[in-house]
Scaffold this motif. Structure first.
Motif, PDB file in Angstrom:
ATOM      1  N   SER A   1      44.835  31.937  32.286  1.00  0.00           N
ATOM      2  CA  SER A   1      43.809  32.535  33.138  1.00  0.00           C
ATOM      3  C   SER A   1      43.522  33.982  32.767  1.00  0.00           C
ATOM      4  CB  SER A   1      44.209  32.434  34.614  1.00  0.00           C
ATOM      5  OG  SER A   1      45.426  33.123  34.843  1.00  0.00           O
ATOM      6  N   SER A   2      44.492  34.689  32.218  1.00  0.00           N
ATOM      7  CA  SER A   2      44.265  36.074  31.790  1.00  0.00           C
ATOM      8  C   SER A   2      43.320  36.123  30.589  1.00  0.00           C
ATOM      9  CB  SER A   2      45.586  36.758  31.429  1.00  0.00           C
ATOM     10  OG  SER A   2      46.411  36.848  32.553  1.00  0.00           O
TER      11      SER A   2
ATOM     12  N   ASN B   1      34.412  27.614  17.197  1.00  0.00           N
ATOM     13  CA  ASN B   1      35.609  26.954  16.698  1.00  0.00           C
ATOM     14  C   ASN B   1      36.739  26.864  17.733  1.00  0.00           C
ATOM     15  OD1 ASN B   1      37.096  25.621  14.784  1.00  0.00           O
ATOM     16  ND2 ASN B   1      37.738  27.465  13.713  1.00  0.00           N
ATOM     17  N   PRO B   2      36.415  26.571  19.006  1.00  0.00           N
ATOM     18  CA  PRO B   2      37.509  26.455  19.967  1.00  0.00           C
ATOM     19  C   PRO B   2      38.310  25.179  19.737  1.00  0.00           C
ATOM     20  CG  PRO B   2      35.453  25.822  21.003  1.00  0.00           C
ATOM     21  CD  PRO B   2      35.120  26.306  19.609  1.00  0.00           C
ATOM     22  N   GLN B   3      39.614  25.296  19.817  1.00  0.00           N
ATOM     23  CA  GLN B   3      40.486  24.130  19.728  1.00  0.00           C
ATOM     24  C   GLN B   3      40.301  23.298  21.005  1.00  0.00           C
ATOM     25  OE1 GLN B   3      42.175  23.549  16.857  1.00  0.00           O
ATOM     26  NE2 GLN B   3      41.078  25.372  16.186  1.00  0.00           N
ATOM     27  N   LYS B   4      40.670  22.037  20.970  1.00  0.00           N
ATOM     28  CA  LYS B   4      40.436  21.142  22.108  1.00  0.00           C
ATOM     29  C   LYS B   4      40.988  21.675  23.429  1.00  0.00           C
ATOM     30  CE  LYS B   4      40.641  16.366  23.691  1.00  0.00           C
ATOM     31  NZ  LYS B   4      40.160  16.767  24.959  1.00  0.00           N
ATOM     32  N   PRO B   5      42.207  22.207  23.482  1.00  0.00           N
ATOM     33  CA  PRO B   5      42.690  22.718  24.777  1.00  0.00           C
ATOM     34  C   PRO B   5      41.833  23.873  25.320  1.00  0.00           C
ATOM     35  CG  PRO B   5      44.512  22.529  23.215  1.00  0.00           C
ATOM     36  CD  PRO B   5      43.246  22.274  22.456  1.00  0.00           C
ATOM     37  N   ILE B   6      41.307  24.710  24.426  1.00  0.00           N
ATOM     38  CA  ILE B   6      40.463  25.824  24.853  1.00  0.00           C
ATOM     39  C   ILE B   6      39.116  25.285  25.332  1.00  0.00           C
ATOM     40  CG2 ILE B   6      39.432  28.032  24.182  1.00  0.00           C
ATOM     41  CD1 ILE B   6      42.623  27.777  24.034  1.00  0.00           C
ATOM     42  N   LEU B   7      38.555  24.362  24.586  1.00  0.00           N
ATOM     43  CA  LEU B   7      37.285  23.745  24.971  1.00  0.00           C
ATOM     44  C   LEU B   7      37.418  23.036  26.314  1.00  0.00           C
ATOM     45  CD1 LEU B   7      34.417  23.379  23.950  1.00  0.00           C
ATOM     46  CD2 LEU B   7      35.165  21.322  22.770  1.00  0.00           C
ATOM     47  N   ASP B   8      38.519  22.330  26.514  1.00  0.00           N
ATOM     48  CA  ASP B   8      38.764  21.651  27.792  1.00  0.00           C
ATOM     49  C   ASP B   8      38.851  22.658  28.942  1.00  0.00           C
ATOM     50  OD1 ASP B   8      38.800  19.233  26.439  1.00  0.00           O
ATOM     51  OD2 ASP B   8      40.987  19.027  26.495  1.00  0.00           O
ATOM     52  N   LEU B   9      39.513  23.782  28.709  1.00  0.00           N
ATOM     53  CA  LEU B   9      39.632  24.818  29.738  1.00  0.00           C
ATOM     54  C   LEU B   9      38.263  25.406  30.071  1.00  0.00           C
ATOM     55  CD1 LEU B   9      41.470  26.599  31.518  1.00  0.00           C
ATOM     56  CD2 LEU B   9      41.668  28.147  29.560  1.00  0.00           C
TER      57      LEU B   9
ATOM     58  N   LEU C   1      41.128  33.794  29.850  1.00  0.00           N
ATOM     59  CA  LEU C   1      39.841  33.376  30.397  1.00  0.00           C
ATOM     60  C   LEU C   1      39.174  34.547  31.119  1.00  0.00           C
ATOM     61  CD1 LEU C   1      38.506  30.620  30.298  1.00  0.00           C
ATOM     62  CD2 LEU C   1      39.481  30.148  32.534  1.00  0.00           C
ATOM     63  N   GLY C   2      39.977  35.309  31.864  1.00  0.00           N
ATOM     64  CA  GLY C   2      39.456  36.481  32.567  1.00  0.00           C
ATOM     65  C   GLY C   2      38.946  37.538  31.597  1.00  0.00           C
ATOM     66  N   ALA C   3      39.610  37.695  30.471  1.00  0.00           N
ATOM     67  CA  ALA C   3      39.171  38.666  29.459  1.00  0.00           C
ATOM     68  C   ALA C   3      37.827  38.249  28.859  1.00  0.00           C
ATOM     69  CB  ALA C   3      40.228  38.812  28.374  1.00  0.00           C
ATOM     70  N   VAL C   4      37.651  36.958  28.618  1.00  0.00           N
ATOM     71  CA  VAL C   4      36.382  36.459  28.091  1.00  0.00           C
ATOM     72  C   VAL C   4      35.276  36.674  29.132  1.00  0.00           C
ATOM     73  CG1 VAL C   4      35.122  34.389  27.356  1.00  0.00           C
ATOM     74  CG2 VAL C   4      37.433  34.819  26.499  1.00  0.00           C
ATOM     75  N   MET C   5      35.574  36.382  30.387  1.00  0.00           N
ATOM     76  CA  MET C   5      34.579  36.598  31.441  1.00  0.00           C
ATOM     77  C   MET C   5      34.310  38.092  31.647  1.00  0.00           C
ATOM     78  SD  MET C   5      33.178  33.910  32.279  1.00  0.00           S
ATOM     79  CE  MET C   5      32.179  34.642  33.559  1.00  0.00           C
ATOM     80  N   GLY C   6      35.329  38.911  31.455  1.00  0.00           N
ATOM     81  CA  GLY C   6      35.135  40.361  31.532  1.00  0.00           C
ATOM     82  C   GLY C   6      34.163  40.831  30.461  1.00  0.00           C
TER      83      GLY C   6
ATOM     84  N   ALA D   1      45.387  39.771  26.661  1.00  0.00           N
ATOM     85  CA  ALA D   1      44.145  40.071  27.383  1.00  0.00           C
ATOM     86  C   ALA D   1      43.880  41.575  27.561  1.00  0.00           C
ATOM     87  CB  ALA D   1      44.133  39.349  28.730  1.00  0.00           C
ATOM     88  N   PRO D   2      44.866  42.394  27.964  1.00  0.00           N
ATOM     89  CA  PRO D   2      44.565  43.823  28.137  1.00  0.00           C
ATOM     90  C   PRO D   2      44.127  44.501  26.839  1.00  0.00           C
ATOM     91  CG  PRO D   2      46.617  43.258  29.252  1.00  0.00           C
ATOM     92  CD  PRO D   2      46.213  42.072  28.423  1.00  0.00           C
ATOM     93  N   SER D   3      44.756  44.175  25.718  1.00  0.00           N
ATOM     94  CA  SER D   3      44.368  44.812  24.460  1.00  0.00           C
ATOM     95  C   SER D   3      42.983  44.319  24.016  1.00  0.00           C
ATOM     96  CB  SER D   3      45.408  44.599  23.374  1.00  0.00           C
ATOM     97  OG  SER D   3      45.613  43.242  23.118  1.00  0.00           O
TER      98      SER D   3
END
Length: 110
Positions: free
Chosen positions: A56-57, A78-86, A59-64, A26-28
């Motif tokens: 959550s980091s 192209n999100p994988q199912k676990p990412i789409l679920d999150l 997810l926070g980077a995407v929201m950032g 996330a930081p990079s």
């Protein structure tokens, strides 16, 4: 962080080439976005096809990115199912739309 940046018309596509989008990545990701912020076109497309895990980091980077680029449309492709679920669980899917392919994200809306 391993990624590719593709400029395509009015779109900037960032393909994340990592299996985990977590506290280590996330930081990079944020740093890279800050570097290219002035060059991002009208629509930022995040290709997360290689990402199998996001915490959550991540997810926070995407929201950032969403907050940093207020006047830019952002899509996830192209999100994988676990990412789409999150994204659904956190209701981020209401702010940032997901598409199965880059072509779908880049298609004009009617």
């Amino acid at each position: 962080m391993q990624f590719d940046i593709i400029e395509k018309g009015q779109y900037t596509v960032i393909q994340v080439r990592e299996a985990r989008f977590d506290a280590k990545l996330a930081p990079s990701f944020r740093e890279e976005l800050e570097k290219i912020q002035g060059n991002i076109r009208d629509h930022l497309v995040l290709d997360l096809g290689d990402v199998r895990f996001m915490d959550s980091s991540g997810l926070g980077a995407v929201m950032g990115a969403y907050k940093m680029l207020r006047n830019t449309k952002i899509s996830i492709v192209n999100p994988q199912k676990p990412i789409l679920d999150l994204l659904k669980l956190t209701r981020i899917d209401k702010l940032i739309l997901s598409h199965p392919t880059i072509e779908d994200a880049l298609a004009p809306t009617t």
